[in-house]
Design a protein around this motif. Structure first.
Motif, PDB file in Angstrom:
ATOM      1  N   LYS A   1     -17.080   3.330  -1.828  1.00  0.00           N
ATOM      2  CA  LYS A   1     -16.411   2.064  -1.532  1.00  0.00           C
ATOM      3  C   LYS A   1     -17.304   0.913  -1.964  1.00  0.00           C
ATOM      4  N   LYS A   2     -16.737  -0.278  -1.946  1.00  0.00           N
ATOM      5  CA  LYS A   2     -17.459  -1.454  -2.420  1.00  0.00           C
ATOM      6  C   LYS A   2     -17.585  -2.483  -1.307  1.00  0.00           C
TER       7      LYS A   2
ATOM      8  N   GLN B   1      -7.562  -4.704  -4.800  1.00  0.00           N
ATOM      9  CA  GLN B   1      -8.647  -3.736  -4.901  1.00  0.00           C
ATOM     10  C   GLN B   1      -9.985  -4.260  -4.380  1.00  0.00           C
ATOM     11  N   ASN B   2     -10.182  -5.559  -4.355  1.00  0.00           N
ATOM     12  CA  ASN B   2     -11.496  -6.095  -3.984  1.00  0.00           C
ATOM     13  C   ASN B   2     -11.615  -6.304  -2.473  1.00  0.00           C
TER      14      ASN B   2
ATOM     15  N   GLN C   1       0.838  -1.200   0.000  1.00  0.00           N
ATOM     16  CA  GLN C   1       0.000   0.000   0.000  1.00  0.00           C
ATOM     17  C   GLN C   1       0.872   1.248   0.000  1.00  0.00           C
TER      18      GLN C   1
ATOM     19  N   TYR D   1      -3.550   3.802  -1.953  1.00  0.00           N
ATOM     20  CA  TYR D   1      -3.656   2.886  -3.096  1.00  0.00           C
ATOM     21  C   TYR D   1      -3.128   1.527  -2.663  1.00  0.00           C
ATOM     22  N   ARG D   2      -3.904   0.470  -2.941  1.00  0.00           N
ATOM     23  CA  ARG D   2      -3.543  -0.883  -2.530  1.00  0.00           C
ATOM     24  C   ARG D   2      -3.436  -1.788  -3.747  1.00  0.00           C
ATOM     25  N   THR D   3      -2.541  -2.746  -3.659  1.00  0.00           N
ATOM     26  CA  THR D   3      -2.362  -3.682  -4.774  1.00  0.00           C
ATOM     27  C   THR D   3      -3.545  -4.627  -4.911  1.00  0.00           C
TER      28      THR D   3
ATOM     29  N   ASP E   1     -10.858   5.050  -0.353  1.00  0.00           N
ATOM     30  CA  ASP E   1      -9.489   5.390  -0.742  1.00  0.00           C
ATOM     31  C   ASP E   1      -9.146   6.850  -0.458  1.00  0.00           C
TER      32      ASP E   1
END
Length: 531
Positions: free
Chosen positions: A467-468, A433-434, A404, A429-431, A440
């Motif tokens: 967000k999800k 995403q799910n 991150q 930012y994160r590698t 973010d």
């Protein structure tokens, strides 16, 4: 007659006083004047017209650093006779009431018992009831108590603290199971710690900051038996080695689990470090040694902090590496998400290894900017995931290893003598995403308008990016959150002031987590009394 005789005698001495005889002088050699080395000087002399010829000179400088080793004996701090302990501004009572059955009470009191002995307590209780899911209401009741004692014994400054926090959430209907029953969850967290610090340092001695703490977490779920006990010992030693400031940090964490783990855990950390100056940069270099008893892992990581002050209190930069640990307490996460699955038993520590850069610059007298950025690897990065087999309102812990990068900007500007503006923005930012229920971007805009220290108005804007949330293969979009708040204060005198707080003025019901809505418009009216 007598006068004439005296005058005659006086002048007779002048006339006949000298009797010089003739003197004969013989000259043996003629006198010839001369100047020593006149011929040599004349041979080397050169006529130069400085108005027409310009002389140039070349200079060479030797680049070297001279280190002084002052041997200064530290002075003992001066004692002011009959010095008065100013605690009046620390003692106050706050009371407030608002809609949604909200109330808040706060007490802060401290007193000097005798010379070099202080005592203080702080306590608060707040309640609120609001709709959390569809027609289901939740009532929150949080209680906090803290007491401290501070004293000076010989060279040491000793502080003892006791913290207690209790959180109780009650819902109209059971959310975590199919039965239509009332649900009550109560979590408690108690901490006792003692810190000892050197107050007067001598040149040849070893100074220290040592602390010992005991934590206990217990809840109604486990019949108020201990869910987790933590013993922690931490000490920082500092001394001079070869004229360099040297440090040795040691931490011992002993986790004694109850309901939420089948085994205990012991974590030991050693971090030796030294201060140095390299090319006008201040450098702190150390190595962190970590040992985990359960996982049988011995970890080594460099701890580096490099800083440069361009102009004191005006402009400076720092960068380096750091290793952070975070304990994921059940009670802390329960305050954020009251619908966590209470049977979730896998509580883990989170760890990060980062490189970072930070820059501070004071743009003017009342204006500054601070920029921070880091990048690194996170182990057991935690987020909340919806449970597939349970109702959609129930969550569980989820741990992920990922990379991150994060950046934060803070800006403050004193626009004029009565208006101050603050702004902060953060982005991650994160590698992977799910991940569910994580934004973010976070931003806050805060202004403080001070009218002659009698009326203070503070408009506040908060923002969270969309967000999800994932359940299995299904993806659920959670909208962005924008809240507009206004807090105002009126000072009646030096002891009494009133406040009005208007939160979520737009009455937004956006989801904080999936199916969990935020509190709508709420307000409170309160007063503060200082004594």
């Amino acid at each position: 007659m007598i006068r004439n005789i005296l005058i005659f005698l006086l002048f007779s001495n002048i006339v006949f006083g000298q009797n010089l005889k003739d003197t004969k002088i013989n000259v043996s050699k003629k006198y010839n004047p001369s100047v020593t080395d006149a011929n040599r000087l004349d041979d080397q002399a050169v006529y130069v017209d400085t108005s027409k010829i310009k002389n140039t000179f070349d200079y060479d400088f030797i680049s070297m650093q001279i280190k002084a080793k002052p041997n200064i004996r530290p002075l003992k701090p001066a004692l002011v006779k009959h010095q008065k302990f100013l605690y009046n501004n620390l003692n106050k009572i706050e009371l407030s009431l608002g809609n949604k059955f909200s109330s808040n009470a706060y007490l802060n009191f401290s007193k000097k018992i005798r010379e070099k002995l202080f005592f203080g307590i702080a306590s608060s209780n707040n309640r609120i009831r609001y709709k959390i899911i569809d027609e289901i209401h939740i009532k929150k009741n949080n209680f906090f108590f803290n007491a401290f004692v501070n004293s000076e014994i010989k060279k040491n400054d000793i502080t003892a603290n006791f913290h207690f926090f209790s959180s109780m959430n009650t819902t109209d209907e059971s959310i975590t199971n199919a039965y239509n029953e009332k649900s009550t969850f109560n979590f408690n967290h108690a901490v006792f710690d003692v810190k000892v610090k050197d107050k007067i340092l001598s040149r040849n001695s070893i100074s220290h900051i040592t602390s010992f703490s005991y934590e206990s977490l217990f809840s109604e779920i486990n019949n108020y038996k201990s869910d987790e006990n933590i013993l922690k010992f931490e000490s920082q030693l500092s001394t001079k080695i070869y004229q360099m400031d040297s440090y040795f940090d040691m931490t011992l964490d002993d986790y004694r689990f109850g309901k939420y783990s089948s085994s205990n855990e012991l974590v030991i950390t050693f971090t030796p470090s030294v201060d140095a100056e390299i090319f006008s940069f201040d450098v702190n270099f150390g190595i962190g040694f970590d040992y985990s008893q359960n996982e049988k892992i011995f970890d080594v990581f460099p701890i580096i902090e490099i800083s440069k002050v361009f102009v004191p209190k005006i402009s400076e930069v720092s960068f380096g590496t750091k290793n952070d640990y975070q304990r994921n307490y059940l009670i802390n996460n329960y305050l954020i998400n009251p619908l966590l699955n209470i049977d979730d038993t896998h509580i883990k520590n989170s760890e990060s290894k980062l490189i970072y850069l930070e820059f501070f610059n004071k743009l003017s007298k009342g204006q500054f900017i601070n920029i921070y950025s880091d990048f690194g690897y996170y182990e057991n990065f935690m987020n909340y995931e919806n449970i597939v087999t349970a109702p959609s309102a129930t969550f569980e812990y989820n741990y992920t290893n990922l990379w991150q990068s994060s950046s934060t900007i803070k800006y403050s500007n004193m626009i004029n003598h009565f208006t101050k503006l603050n702004f902060d923005l953060s982005y991650q930012y994160r590698t992977i995403q799910n991940l569910s229920n994580i934004s973010d971007v976070y931003a806050n805009l805060y202004s403080k308008i001070n009218l002659k220290n009698k009326i203070i108005v503070s408009p506040i804007i908060n923002y969270q990016s969309p967000k999800k949330s994932f359940i299995g293969n299904s993806e659920y979009e959670i909208e962005k959150i924008i809240n507009f708040n206004i807090h105002s204060y009126y000072s009646l005198n030096n002891q009494i002031d009133f406040n009005i707080k208007l939160n979520n003025i737009l009455n937004s019901k956006t989801e904080v987590f999936r199916n969990i809505k935020q509190i709508g418009f709420n307000m409170s009216l309160g007063f503060n009394y200082k004594f």
